[in-house]
Design an enzyme around this catalytic site. Structure first.
Site, mmCIF file in Angstrom:
data_model
loop_
_atom_site.group_PDB
_atom_site.id
_atom_site.type_symbol
_atom_site.label_atom_id
_atom_site.label_comp_id
_atom_site.label_asym_id
_atom_site.label_seq_id
_atom_site.Cartn_x
_atom_site.Cartn_y
_atom_site.Cartn_z
ATOM 1 N NE ARG A 21 81.009 -20.970 23.957
ATOM 2 C CZ ARG A 21 81.347 -21.091 25.187
ATOM 3 N NH1 ARG A 21 80.503 -21.173 26.081
ATOM 4 N NH2 ARG A 21 82.581 -20.522 25.474
ATOM 5 C CB ALA A 22 77.076 -25.742 27.795
ATOM 6 C CB VAL A 24 78.689 -28.902 20.946
ATOM 7 C CG1 VAL A 24 79.725 -29.398 20.103
ATOM 8 C CG2 VAL A 24 77.278 -29.048 20.297
ATOM 9 N NE ARG A 25 83.241 -24.642 22.021
ATOM 10 C CZ ARG A 25 83.332 -23.350 21.696
ATOM 11 N NH1 ARG A 25 83.699 -22.603 22.955
ATOM 12 N NH2 ARG A 25 83.735 -22.666 20.466
ATOM 13 N NE ARG A 72 55.218 -22.321 18.748
ATOM 14 C CZ ARG A 72 55.440 -21.648 20.007
ATOM 15 N NH1 ARG A 72 55.736 -22.905 20.553
ATOM 16 N NH2 ARG A 72 56.019 -20.721 20.419
ATOM 17 N N GLY A 102 60.663 -25.689 26.314
ATOM 18 C CA GLY A 102 59.809 -25.306 27.086
ATOM 19 C C GLY A 102 58.895 -26.580 27.491
ATOM 20 C CB THR A 125 60.020 -21.835 28.168
ATOM 21 O OG1 THR A 125 59.134 -20.492 27.878
ATOM 22 C CG2 THR A 125 59.957 -22.019 29.341
ATOM 23 C CG ASP A 127 56.274 -18.453 27.815
ATOM 24 O OD1 ASP A 127 56.419 -17.312 27.439
ATOM 25 O OD2 ASP A 127 55.883 -19.358 27.119
ATOM 26 N NE ARG A 154 57.326 3.810 35.367
ATOM 27 C CZ ARG A 154 58.623 3.370 35.023
ATOM 28 N NH1 ARG A 154 59.363 4.102 34.854
ATOM 29 N NH2 ARG A 154 58.818 1.983 35.366
ATOM 30 N N GLY A 185 57.099 -1.064 38.147
ATOM 31 C CA GLY A 185 56.129 -0.026 38.943
ATOM 32 C C GLY A 185 54.916 0.125 38.028
ATOM 33 C CE LYS A 213 51.282 5.609 41.915
ATOM 34 N NZ LYS A 213 51.674 4.366 41.608
HETATM 35 P P1 ADP Z 1 57.419 -25.087 24.038
HETATM 36 O O1 ADP Z 1 58.361 -26.140 24.395
HETATM 37 O O2 ADP Z 1 58.231 -23.745 23.973
HETATM 38 O O3 ADP Z 1 56.572 -24.880 25.367
HETATM 39 P P2 ADP Z 1 55.251 -25.793 22.223
HETATM 40 O O4 ADP Z 1 54.283 -26.036 23.321
HETATM 41 O O5 ADP Z 1 54.751 -25.486 21.028
HETATM 42 O O6 ADP Z 1 56.573 -25.137 22.710
HETATM 43 O O7 ADP Z 1 55.763 -27.278 21.974
HETATM 44 C C1 ADP Z 1 56.840 -27.667 21.028
HETATM 45 C C2 ADP Z 1 56.656 -28.722 20.364
HETATM 46 O O8 ADP Z 1 56.659 -29.975 21.279
HETATM 47 C C3 ADP Z 1 55.356 -28.901 19.555
HETATM 48 O O9 ADP Z 1 55.123 -28.542 18.267
HETATM 49 C C4 ADP Z 1 55.220 -30.696 19.492
HETATM 50 O O10 ADP Z 1 56.002 -30.943 18.415
HETATM 51 C C5 ADP Z 1 55.903 -31.040 20.891
HETATM 52 N N1 ADP Z 1 55.105 -31.415 21.943
HETATM 53 C C6 ADP Z 1 54.206 -30.482 22.826
HETATM 54 N N2 ADP Z 1 53.464 -31.332 23.526
HETATM 55 C C7 ADP Z 1 53.681 -32.502 23.029
HETATM 56 C C8 ADP Z 1 53.164 -33.768 23.927
HETATM 57 N N3 ADP Z 1 52.389 -33.811 24.587
HETATM 58 N N4 ADP Z 1 53.579 -34.899 23.228
HETATM 59 C C9 ADP Z 1 54.709 -35.208 22.274
HETATM 60 N N5 ADP Z 1 55.089 -33.798 21.859
HETATM 61 C C10 ADP Z 1 54.584 -32.528 22.212
#
Ligand code: ADP
Length: 323
Positions: A21-22, A24-25, A72, A102, A125, A127, A154, A185, A213
């Site tokens: 959204r950010a 695009v706008r 992916r 990510g 991400t 993670d 818990r 915890g 506990k």
């Molecule tokens: P995330 O971005 O959440 O870590 P992934 O690791 O699955 O998820 O990466 C998403 C997509 O990015 C992959 O399916 C692939 O298309 C692309 N990608 C990942 N690593 C590479 C790389 N070393 N070179 C080019 N494209 C990559």
């Protein structure tokens, strides 16, 4: 009119929509024509573009997932796939691309920028395993979701005097597990960064019961070795000797859903807008993240593949807090 495109790639994360959204706008406000690419790099290779106006990104700020879809894409790992993607962008005279995703997605963005495509990344991400941002978009909301689950587990663990192994996401990074363990915890935390044997975990659980506990929660990162399944199998084999009853709960994809919290919404908005501003100033080949509370651009060469160590202070504190 100059044209920019935006895509989301890899694992979805709460806040991706706020970033779209950010982008695009902010783009529209600067006079760009804005295109959305459907389904990440797979859609880029296939040419799945659609024009996005201000109303197309309305009502999505509070929605998890991504309205553009994600994927992916194995083909994008190959030079031929990336060259096809570049061709699609050139055919549409796209002057710059924003990649929200990510570490894998940003590795892909780096590869594309090395083909002379102006690309700016937005670190997103759950993670939180991406260097160049202290906290990535989605991680805080996922953490809240995991904590809510641990709070509920818990209650039942305590009622039955049980031990729960709770598996949380994070791929090979222990961030989500460490913070879920501290915030929830937990009596023990298993993360890939600090390998422990099943006997060490069993000792932590027994000692917790020994300190009075009524339950034990062990938070296990999906990338931990042994992982939650292996740990549960070990404990089941040795149940009589170890003397505690165990249940496993895998939180799984529940951690990805739900509305983004305040931090993810605001940071996604700031980063999305800043990504367009970077492209407008012809500054690219960078990942945007939040560093020391500020929007920060770091060259791709410094973030892709770089290690992101866990906070040593939190690592030190975790075992002390279980007392
Ligand atoms: P995330 O971005 O959440 O870590 P992934 O690791 O699955 O998820 O990466 C998403 C997509 O990015 C992959 O399916 C692939 O298309 C692309 N990608 C990942 N690593 C590479 C790389 N070393 N070179 C080019 N494209 C990559």
């Amino acid at each position: 009119m100059k044209r920019l495109a935006v895509l989301t790639s890899g694992g979805d994360a709460p806040g991706m929509n706020a970033a779209i959204r950010a982008v695009v706008r902010r783009g529209l406000s600067l006079g760009f024509e804005m295109l959305g690419v459907q389904h990440g790099y797979a859609g880029l290779i296939a040419g799945e573009f659609r024009q996005l106006g201000a109303r197309d990104v309305g009502g999505i700020l509070d929605r998890g997932g991504t309205i553009l879809g994600t994927s992916r894409c194995a083909a994008f790992l190959t030079p031929a796939g990336r060259s096809a993607a570049l061709g699609q962008l050139r055919d549409r005279e796209v002057a710059g691309l924003v990649v929200i995703g990510g570490d894998g997605s940003q590795a892909g963005a780096k590869a594309l920028s090395e083909l002379s495509m102006p690309v700016v990344g937005v670190a997103s991400t759950i993670d939180n395993d991406l260097a160049g941002s202290d906290v990535t978009i989605g991680a805080t909301t996922a953490l809240d979701t995991a904590l809510a689950a641990v709070d509920r587990l818990r209650v039942t663990a305590s009622a039955h005097g049980r031990t729960f192994l709770v598996e949380v996401m994070g791929r090979s990074c222990g961030y989500l597990a460490l913070l879920t363990g501290i915030g929830g915890g937990a009596e023990a935390i298993m993360i890939p960064e600090i390998p422990q044997t099943p006997e060490q975990v069993a000792a932590a659980i027994r000692e917790a019961y020994g300190r009075g506990k009524s339950h034990a929660i062990v938070v296990v990162a999906e990338g931990a070795r042994p992982n939650a399944t292996e740990l549960a199998a070990y404990f089941a084999r040795h149940a009589e000797r170890l003397g505690f009853e165990l249940r496993v709960s895998t939180l799984g994809h529940i951690q990805r859903g739900g509305p983004p919290g305040a931090f993810d919404r605001i940071s996604a908005t700031l980063l999305g807008a800043a990504a367009v501003e970077q492209l407008e100033r012809d500054l690219h080949g960078v990942l945007l993240g939040i560093v020391d509370g500020k929007v920060t651009a770091t060259p791709y060469a410094k973030v892709v593949g770089a290690a992101k160590p866990l906070d040593p202070g939190l690592l030190r504190l975790a075992p002390i807090l279980t007392l």
